[in-house]
Design a protein around this motif. Structure first.
Motif, PDB file in Angstrom:
ATOM      1  N   ALA B  33       0.806  -1.344  -0.365  1.00 18.25           N
ATOM      2  CA  ALA B  33       0.586  -0.081   0.004  1.00 18.25           C
ATOM      3  C   ALA B  33       1.010   0.998   0.241  1.00 18.25           C
ATOM      4  CB  ALA B  33      -0.861   0.311   1.194  1.00 18.25           C
ATOM      5  N   ASN B  34       1.899   1.233   0.983  1.00 18.28           N
ATOM      6  CA  ASN B  34       3.318   2.017   0.856  1.00 18.28           C
ATOM      7  C   ASN B  34       3.751   2.473  -0.627  1.00 18.28           C
ATOM      8  OD1 ASN B  34       2.446   3.737   3.145  1.00 18.28           O
ATOM      9  ND2 ASN B  34       3.943   2.346   4.020  1.00 18.28           N
ATOM     10  N   VAL B  35       4.322   1.672  -1.104  1.00 16.15           N
ATOM     11  CA  VAL B  35       4.648   1.366  -2.655  1.00 16.15           C
ATOM     12  C   VAL B  35       3.912   2.128  -3.394  1.00 16.15           C
ATOM     13  CG1 VAL B  35       5.210   0.106  -4.444  1.00 16.15           C
ATOM     14  CG2 VAL B  35       6.795  -0.076  -2.414  1.00 16.15           C
ATOM     15  N   LEU B  36       1.812   1.727  -3.594  1.00 14.45           N
ATOM     16  CA  LEU B  36       1.346   2.696  -4.618  1.00 14.45           C
ATOM     17  C   LEU B  36       1.184   3.484  -4.229  1.00 14.45           C
ATOM     18  CD1 LEU B  36      -1.499  -0.544  -4.817  1.00 14.45           C
ATOM     19  CD2 LEU B  36       0.108   0.525  -6.040  1.00 14.45           C
ATOM     20  N   LEU B  37       0.802   3.895  -2.658  1.00 13.95           N
ATOM     21  CA  LEU B  37       0.508   5.428  -2.607  1.00 13.95           C
ATOM     22  C   LEU B  37       2.129   6.104  -3.253  1.00 13.95           C
ATOM     23  CD1 LEU B  37      -1.063   5.124   0.563  1.00 13.95           C
ATOM     24  CD2 LEU B  37      -2.483   6.411  -1.065  1.00 13.95           C
ATOM     25  N   ALA B  38       3.017   5.713  -2.537  1.00  9.77           N
ATOM     26  CA  ALA B  38       3.832   6.804  -2.419  1.00  9.77           C
ATOM     27  C   ALA B  38       3.982   7.311  -4.215  1.00  9.77           C
ATOM     28  CB  ALA B  38       5.406   6.085  -2.380  1.00  9.77           C
ATOM     29  N   ALA B  39       4.176   5.815  -5.314  1.00  5.99           N
ATOM     30  CA  ALA B  39       4.384   6.114  -6.518  1.00  5.99           C
ATOM     31  C   ALA B  39       3.366   6.648  -7.696  1.00  5.99           C
ATOM     32  CB  ALA B  39       4.085   4.949  -6.980  1.00  5.99           C
ATOM     33  N   GLY B  40       1.615   6.585  -6.730  1.00  2.88           N
ATOM     34  CA  GLY B  40       0.427   7.713  -7.583  1.00  2.88           C
ATOM     35  C   GLY B  40      -0.200   6.864  -7.347  1.00  2.88           C
ATOM     36  N   ALA B  41      -0.620   5.719  -6.925  1.00  5.19           N
ATOM     37  CA  ALA B  41      -2.186   5.393  -7.238  1.00  5.19           C
ATOM     38  C   ALA B  41      -2.492   4.722  -5.928  1.00  5.19           C
ATOM     39  CB  ALA B  41      -1.041   3.492  -7.983  1.00  5.19           C
ATOM     40  N   SER B  42      -3.867   4.438  -5.745  1.00 11.84           N
ATOM     41  CA  SER B  42      -4.600   4.174  -4.523  1.00 11.84           C
ATOM     42  C   SER B  42      -5.462   2.843  -4.337  1.00 11.84           C
ATOM     43  CB  SER B  42      -6.102   5.042  -5.339  1.00 11.84           C
ATOM     44  OG  SER B  42      -6.207   4.738  -4.103  1.00 11.84           O
ATOM     45  N   PRO B  43      -4.211   2.489  -3.664  1.00  7.35           N
ATOM     46  CA  PRO B  43      -4.326   1.576  -3.498  1.00  7.35           C
ATOM     47  C   PRO B  43      -5.535   0.882  -2.521  1.00  7.35           C
ATOM     48  CG  PRO B  43      -2.350   1.675  -1.639  1.00  7.35           C
ATOM     49  CD  PRO B  43      -3.349   3.272  -2.683  1.00  7.35           C
ATOM     50  N   ALA B  44      -6.342  -0.140  -2.615  1.00  9.59           N
ATOM     51  CA  ALA B  44      -7.305  -0.737  -1.396  1.00  9.59           C
ATOM     52  C   ALA B  44      -6.927  -2.679  -1.092  1.00  9.59           C
ATOM     53  CB  ALA B  44      -8.567  -1.052  -1.905  1.00  9.59           C
ATOM     54  N   MET B  45      -7.633  -2.981   0.304  1.00  7.64           N
ATOM     55  CA  MET B  45      -6.996  -4.512  -0.253  1.00  7.64           C
ATOM     56  C   MET B  45      -8.539  -5.138  -0.013  1.00  7.64           C
ATOM     57  SD  MET B  45      -4.198  -2.676   0.308  1.00  7.64           S
ATOM     58  CE  MET B  45      -1.974  -3.260  -0.495  1.00  7.64           C
ATOM     59  N   VAL B  46      -9.158  -5.853  -0.488  1.00  7.27           N
ATOM     60  CA  VAL B  46     -10.349  -6.525  -0.242  1.00  7.27           C
ATOM     61  C   VAL B  46     -10.004  -7.928  -0.735  1.00  7.27           C
ATOM     62  CG1 VAL B  46     -13.186  -6.256  -1.268  1.00  7.27           C
ATOM     63  CG2 VAL B  46     -11.133  -4.442  -0.885  1.00  7.27           C
ATOM     64  N   HIS B  47     -10.712  -9.184   0.479  1.00 11.09           N
ATOM     65  CA  HIS B  47     -10.527 -10.138   0.171  1.00 11.09           C
ATOM     66  C   HIS B  47     -11.450 -10.783  -0.323  1.00 11.09           C
ATOM     67  CE1 HIS B  47      -9.712 -10.013   4.456  1.00 11.09           C
ATOM     68  NE2 HIS B  47     -10.396 -11.361   4.151  1.00 11.09           N
ATOM     69  N   ALA B  48     -12.457 -10.490   0.911  1.00 14.84           N
ATOM     70  CA  ALA B  48     -13.593 -11.450   1.203  1.00 14.84           C
ATOM     71  C   ALA B  48     -14.540 -11.937   0.387  1.00 14.84           C
ATOM     72  CB  ALA B  48     -14.485 -11.596   1.611  1.00 14.84           C
ATOM     73  N   THR B  49     -14.859 -12.918  -0.087  1.00 15.96           N
ATOM     74  CA  THR B  49     -15.881 -13.854  -1.447  1.00 15.96           C
ATOM     75  C   THR B  49     -16.312 -13.167  -1.421  1.00 15.96           C
ATOM     76  OG1 THR B  49     -14.417 -15.781  -0.850  1.00 15.96           O
ATOM     77  CG2 THR B  49     -16.644 -15.715  -2.585  1.00 15.96           C
ATOM     78  N   GLU B  50     -17.656 -12.408  -0.808  1.00 13.59           N
ATOM     79  CA  GLU B  50     -18.866 -11.661  -0.461  1.00 13.59           C
ATOM     80  C   GLU B  50     -18.682 -10.459  -1.019  1.00 13.59           C
ATOM     81  OE1 GLU B  50     -17.531 -13.427   2.250  1.00 13.59           O
ATOM     82  OE2 GLU B  50     -18.916 -14.377   2.422  1.00 13.59           O
ATOM     83  N   GLU B  51     -17.031  -9.809  -1.535  1.00 15.32           N
ATOM     84  CA  GLU B  51     -17.155  -8.927  -1.434  1.00 15.32           C
ATOM     85  C   GLU B  51     -16.530  -8.313  -3.190  1.00 15.32           C
ATOM     86  OE1 GLU B  51     -16.393  -5.325   0.367  1.00 15.32           O
ATOM     87  OE2 GLU B  51     -15.156  -6.359   1.998  1.00 15.32           O
ATOM     88  N   ALA B  52     -14.890  -9.178  -2.994  1.00 18.82           N
ATOM     89  CA  ALA B  52     -14.451  -9.246  -3.884  1.00 18.82           C
ATOM     90  C   ALA B  52     -14.174  -9.103  -5.111  1.00 18.82           C
ATOM     91  CB  ALA B  52     -12.959 -10.479  -3.452  1.00 18.82           C
ATOM     92  N   GLY B  53     -15.134  -9.637  -5.679  1.00 14.37           N
ATOM     93  CA  GLY B  53     -15.435  -9.526  -7.479  1.00 14.37           C
ATOM     94  C   GLY B  53     -16.374  -8.610  -7.794  1.00 14.37           C
ATOM     95  N   GLU B  54     -17.616  -7.722  -6.622  1.00 16.90           N
ATOM     96  CA  GLU B  54     -18.307  -6.902  -6.841  1.00 16.90           C
ATOM     97  C   GLU B  54     -16.644  -5.305  -7.330  1.00 16.90           C
ATOM     98  OE1 GLU B  54     -20.915  -6.062  -3.345  1.00 16.90           O
ATOM     99  OE2 GLU B  54     -21.387  -3.610  -4.052  1.00 16.90           O
ATOM    100  N   PHE B  55     -15.788  -5.168  -6.112  1.00 23.75           N
ATOM    101  CA  PHE B  55     -14.589  -4.658  -5.762  1.00 23.75           C
ATOM    102  C   PHE B  55     -14.286  -4.839  -6.606  1.00 23.75           C
ATOM    103  CE2 PHE B  55     -11.161  -2.294  -3.830  1.00 23.75           C
ATOM    104  CZ  PHE B  55     -12.021  -1.634  -3.305  1.00 23.75           C
ATOM    105  N   ALA B  56     -13.520  -5.236  -7.784  1.00 21.63           N
ATOM    106  CA  ALA B  56     -13.062  -5.945  -8.443  1.00 21.63           C
ATOM    107  C   ALA B  56     -13.251  -5.251  -9.606  1.00 21.63           C
ATOM    108  CB  ALA B  56     -12.368  -7.794  -9.119  1.00 21.63           C
ATOM    109  N   ALA B  57     -14.880  -4.779  -9.914  1.00 20.91           N
ATOM    110  CA  ALA B  57     -15.202  -4.803 -11.173  1.00 20.91           C
ATOM    111  C   ALA B  57     -15.385  -3.173 -11.242  1.00 20.91           C
ATOM    112  CB  ALA B  57     -16.330  -5.305 -11.133  1.00 20.91           C
ATOM    113  N   PHE B  58     -15.490  -2.331 -10.215  1.00 20.62           N
ATOM    114  CA  PHE B  58     -14.990  -0.632 -10.561  1.00 20.62           C
ATOM    115  C   PHE B  58     -13.262  -1.006 -10.286  1.00 20.62           C
ATOM    116  CE2 PHE B  58     -15.066  -0.009  -5.727  1.00 20.62           C
ATOM    117  CZ  PHE B  58     -16.319  -0.323  -5.420  1.00 20.62           C
ATOM    118  N   ALA B  59     -12.699  -1.078  -9.745  1.00 26.78           N
ATOM    119  CA  ALA B  59     -11.033  -1.291 -10.070  1.00 26.78           C
ATOM    120  C   ALA B  59     -10.648  -0.794 -11.445  1.00 26.78           C
ATOM    121  CB  ALA B  59     -10.566  -2.114  -8.747  1.00 26.78           C
ATOM    122  N   HIS B  60      -9.276  -0.389 -10.741  1.00 29.99           N
ATOM    123  CA  HIS B  60      -8.710  -0.180 -12.892  1.00 29.99           C
ATOM    124  C   HIS B  60      -7.875  -1.098 -12.579  1.00 29.99           C
ATOM    125  CE1 HIS B  60      -9.511   4.050 -11.444  1.00 29.99           C
ATOM    126  NE2 HIS B  60      -9.798   3.666 -13.109  1.00 29.99           N
ATOM    127  N   ALA B  61      -7.363  -1.884 -11.629  1.00 34.16           N
ATOM    128  CA  ALA B  61      -6.824  -2.965 -11.466  1.00 34.16           C
ATOM    129  C   ALA B  61      -6.764  -4.076 -10.627  1.00 34.16           C
ATOM    130  CB  ALA B  61      -5.041  -3.375 -13.132  1.00 34.16           C
TER     131      ALA B  61
END
Lengths: 266, 266, 266
Positions: B33-61
């Protein structure tokens, strides 16, 4: 010990080292513990349903953060909150990106029903929690703190709790009283989980014996803001900021905190 | 914005702050997360089956790392990858020590079937993933990057993806194009999870609008290599290297990156 | 390579980079890996029941820490310990706050029955594990190391293992031999998880080929104490201490370690 100014709260924190039970996200675990230790509190991370309620009952305060939840962790969180409430201990809610998915919306609704003592979030989170439309997409704020002032006041009255919106300046209200706290640094959102860590520090202050939740939340934010400013004076970037910030949290004394805190009635 | 050189990619990263959905190991969470923030991107850590697919759809990668997997996390990972793919979003696989146990071999086979956009690994991981015999035992590379060149080319053609082997120099290929990227520092393998964090940074670059996965992967590796070199000039050891490296990731501008990147056709 | 002094152990650690299988708490994951890498070992975090036993069998040593356990992790821990024992590999137990809840007491009882090679804890943990009454409430020690000496000796004889009590000075015994190790810094308990990380470093030393568990534990504690003292000479607070400490772990050579270690028979 009479708790009046932020400095008097800081002295009490260092003299009593309140045990702060944290259930926070994986990203924030280490830095939150280091923030609490540097400030003067005693952190413990305990999340399993089998023990979270039991542990919460003897901790001085509980800090809940939904950043990386799963169903098993939500169970542990609910056990901890119920344990804290049954023992009359205060608890702080950090509703990370609660608007992003159905699972988060459901979880935060369950937590709001358990009446947090303090809610600390970024502007986007507070706006959305008050029922408004925020500009956010992920976990970083896309709204300014001032845009969240009305939402924070409304949320505070409706949920009967202290609300802290933190960002370029911080806004803290209990629905009647309200203040702005300046300080900090533009480097702070470039270091991950400093907001999450502040939620746990708020729990430490609110857990002080005899603390008023509003005054204690203001004290925690002021401690953070003054330490952030001190660290920013020497930091070259977000990497060097983090150790300097922990040093500053630890090195600031009560007199300096009271002298440098910039708290204005809102 | 036309994406050509690494510097143009870096400008785009900072101007658009792509939301990078990471499911990574517990060791790597905070530093990634610190590497992504320092570089200029916006990190999010989301792993639960209940939401990971939903979240991945609106993230950029999406960035997937199997370092500390368990069955529940593998489920969440598969939900996230399927969500990303359904929404047409790129995803990066970091196959940490995938050869070490049966559970890992099974998991990586499932993930390879879902066709990653980019695979980033150390030499031992890439050699083993291409079907070769590596010298590795644990999570640290025991093979040189140059020993992995042929494996990387083969893996890239067979899996139809970009392959990045990182180490003392980096090798990146899409099966047709291939380059060597020099830079970095011998201190980097002495800091845990810098390789894992690079995988997430690759996801950030690959998630840029209009990015070509090969060029974007090269840009991410070049950014890392130049920042690593800068940090090494001042670091006394692996401890002081880490904050200096985050500072360097943040302080390097596009012109400096293009000037200092050492990228040679292979 | 003959293992005699702490310095000879350090040389062996750097020459062979033993693979240390760690199942530790979320707070300690990153810093433990960095401590092991800086010292010269090769860390790997693997906790799932599906692979923990398989992995433990080919690692050189196993480090178990119950800081943030849940039932699934206890299962993985038991699989790992059984895998290590079946393969004749040493394992280290760090019984974090084992007295705090029923779930912890149960878990630590299961682990004690599997006969750890070394137990490393703070004074409160060792006193409680030996059956005494400690002053502790959370995870931080509230007892002095010297108050734990008798408990450590008794625990060591009863459990037939090496016991290390670490704190302002360290006490290490195998029930017959016993030493005090001075050094370190008052800043160390202000940095989270340095005790947990030491447990994993002990595993690294104990995993050296031909190591005697008592001598290896003393070497690990001496390495830590000397590095802590070096870091404290330059640190301004707990934030700057951490990178300096990792640098010192990495920069100290065998001769310096032997010269600066202060080990006294007890």
């Amino acid at each position: 010990m009479t708790l009046t100014t932020p400095g008097s709260h800081l002295d009490a924190l260092r003299n009593t080292a309140p045990l702060v039970h944290c259930i926070t996200n994986y990203v924030a675990m280490n830095i939150s513990a280091n923030v609490l230790l540097a400030a003067g509190a005693s952190p413990a991370m305990v999340h399993a349903t089998e023990e979270a309620g039991e542990f919460a009952a003897f901790a001085h305060a509980l800090s809940i953060n939904i950043g990386t939840i799963s169903p098993a962790w939500v169970e542990g969180i609910l056990a901890a909150v119920n344990g804290a409430k049954a023992a009359g201990k205060p608890w702080v809610l950090d509703p990370v990106a609660h608007f992003a998915t159905g699972f988060r919306r459901e979880t935060v609704a369950k937590l709001m029903a358990l009446k947090p003592t303090v809610i600390r979030g970024n502007a986007s989170e507070i706006i959305a929690l008050a029922g408004g439309a925020s500009a956010a997409q992920g976990v970083d704020a896309r709204d300014s703190v001032s845009a969240a002032e009305a939402a924070a006041r409304m949320l505070s009255r409706n949920a009967d709790c202290v609300v802290a919106v933190t960002g370029e300046t911080d806004f803290v209200t209990d629905g009647v009283r309200a203040v702005w706290i300046s300080g900090g640094s533009a480097l702070m959102p470039q270091v991950t989980a400093l907001g999450c860590s502040l939620s746990s520090l708020v729990a430490g202050y609110v857990g002080l014996e005899g603390a008023d939740p509003f005054d204690a939340t203001v004290a925690a934010c002021a401690h953070y803001a003054v330490a952030g400013e001190a660290a920013a004076r020497e930091a070259a970037g977000p990497g060097s900021f983090q150790p300097l910030f922990l040093d500053a949290l630890s090195l600031i004394d009560a007199a300096t905190l009271d002298e440098q805190a910039r708290i204005l009635p809102a």
